[in-house]
Design an enzyme around this catalytic site. Structure first.
Site, short mmCIF file in Angstrom:
data_model
loop_
_atom_site.label_atom_id
_atom_site.label_comp_id
_atom_site.label_asym_id
_atom_site.label_seq_id
_atom_site.Cartn_x
_atom_site.Cartn_y
_atom_site.Cartn_z
N ASP A 145 0.80 -1.24 0.00
CA ASP A 145 0.00 0.00 0.00
C ASP A 145 0.83 1.28 0.00
OD1 ASP A 145 0.75 -0.85 2.59
OD2 ASP A 145 -0.89 0.23 3.55
N GLU A 178 -0.78 -2.15 5.04
CA GLU A 178 0.09 -2.16 6.24
C GLU A 178 -0.03 -0.84 7.00
OE1 GLU A 178 3.15 -1.19 8.84
OE2 GLU A 178 3.10 -0.25 6.88
NI NI Z 1 6.44 1.07 5.49
#
Ligand code: NI
Length: 404
Positions: A91, A149
């Site tokens: 991401d 994440e």
């Molecule tokens: Ni990172």
């Protein structure tokens, strides 16, 4: 290990390294494509498609989408053996890029400002090379392309719940790290990254005229006092040998110059390694709020959210990662001092199997100014990408061949 299998190992490792160097043009092309097309956490649809398409060109790999926008590629080796998982996050961040490279982000308000584009590209390259060497290694590899994440509750937990770690014997993962130059690898034993918790405080006083403080309960003065007192949790209540960060990062109150606001809001983060300390902080925070608010005739609300677990490395898996780094780049290239209070949901995978998370240096050697991760001018040295692939291959082969 006997001599002939040792010779085989040396040959396979040399071949893996040569292939990692040879794949560099694809690796950089993939990384730049991802960099130009960043997607925010839980919205990695095009990224998922790109990873799926690229993996589908690898013979023998089985592709699944077990949770959200994640992708998992499963590759069996030549014979039965251990199961290894290798994880990369995919991401981007809600930042508008300020770099001027031709492959800069095409999207306003989205940027790969943490290096996850590189992680994804490195894992694609690693999967391709492991497939080319498939006759040479035992067991099974699961390539975990993780979504989200950067945004709690994170994609890692969702993937674990979907069963991606079932039966896995060891898990490894990396982060490109701009704070050390490319060519260096950071290995950390034990706790490596902290548990990042979040708090929201609302102070409720009594609004009124700025010229008549005696008729009000001023939420700004009280909230300021609370900000100061929260630092005492660190400096006066915690063993100095134990790591703790308390940061107030948002302070909102008021509308104009002659009104004392009745309410103030504070938001911030608490970072810890130690589980007992982590449990104690919200209680102590509550005690400070209750005491100060009662003294000043105010009320409060506290909302405390637990974030990711800390990243804690398993010594045996770590030793293999360390020896891979030493073999590839020499003992002088290993940095043992990069423990930090950042958070990472790699910890979700470590809950299920012994794991090691390491940093691949990605700072431009000799660069005067290093823009930190999450900065609009963040950039990596692309030569680090091959190092990441070499580390995955070498440590991965050792874990599959020898266990730990
Ligand atoms: Ni990172």
């Amino acid at each position: 290990m006997n001599r002939s299998s040792h010779t085989t190992t040396v040959r396979v490792h040399a071949s893996a390294r040569k292939r990692a160097q040879a794949i560099a043009p694809d690796l950089i092309r993939w990384r730049r494509h991802l960099h130009q097309n960043p997607e925010l956490s839980f919205e990695e649809h095009e990224t998922q498609r790109f990873v799926t398409e690229t993996l589908s060109e690898i013979p023998g790999i089985e592709i699944a989408h077990p949770a959200g926008t994640s992708v998992v590629g499963t590759l069996p080796g030549s014979r039965n053996g251990r199961i290894l998982a290798i994880r990369a996050d995919m991401d981007a961040l809600p930042i508008t890029e300020e770099c001027e490279e031709p492959f800069r982000s095409k999207r306003k308000g989205a940027m790969h400002a943490c290096g996850h584009d590189g992680h994804t590209a490195m894992l694609l390259a690693t999967a391709r090379i492991f497939a080319e060497l498939r006759s040479e290694w035992p067991g099974e590899i699961r390539f975990l392309f993780q979504h989200a994440e950067e945004l709690f509750p994170g994609g890692g937990e969702e993937m674990v719940k979907a069963g991606v770690m079932d039966g896995v014997d060891a898990v490894i993962g990396t982060h490109l790290w701009a704070h050390i130059p490319s060519g260096q690898i950071a290995v950390t034993y034990g706790p490596m990254m902290a548990a990042p918790d979040v708090f929201h405080i609302r102070i409720k006083g009594l609004g009124g005229h700025a010229a008549r403080p005696q008729s009000s309960v001023d939420s700004i003065v009280l909230a300021s006092e609370i900000v100061q007192h929260l630092q005492l949790l660190v400096s006066r209540e915690t063993d100095p040998l134990d790591s703790l960060v308390v940061s107030v990062t948002q302070f909102h109150a008021g509308t104009t110059h002659n009104v004392l606001p009745g309410e103030a809001e504070l938001t911030g983060t608490v970072r810890t390694f130690n589980a007992a300390l982590r449990e104690r902080i919200p209680e102590r925070m509550e005690a400070i709020l209750a005491g100060l608010c009662s003294a000043h005739r105010a009320h409060y609300e506290l909302r405390y959210e637990k974030g990711y677990r800390p990243v804690v490395n398993h010594a045996d898996v770590n030793r293999i990662v360390e020896s891979a780094a030493r073999g590839l780049y020499g003992a002088g290239a290993i940095d043992f001092n990069q423990r930090n209070m950042g958070g990472e949901d790699f910890s979700a995978f470590q809950e299920k199997a012994p794991g090691s998370f390491f940093y691949v240096g990605a700072g431009r050697p000799g660069a005067e100014m290093v823009y930190p991760h999450h900065h609009p001018r963040f950039a990596i040295d692309e030569s680090a990408l091959v190092n990441g692939v070499e580390m995955f291959l070498t440590a991965g082969l050792h874990l599959l061949e020898e266990g730990f």
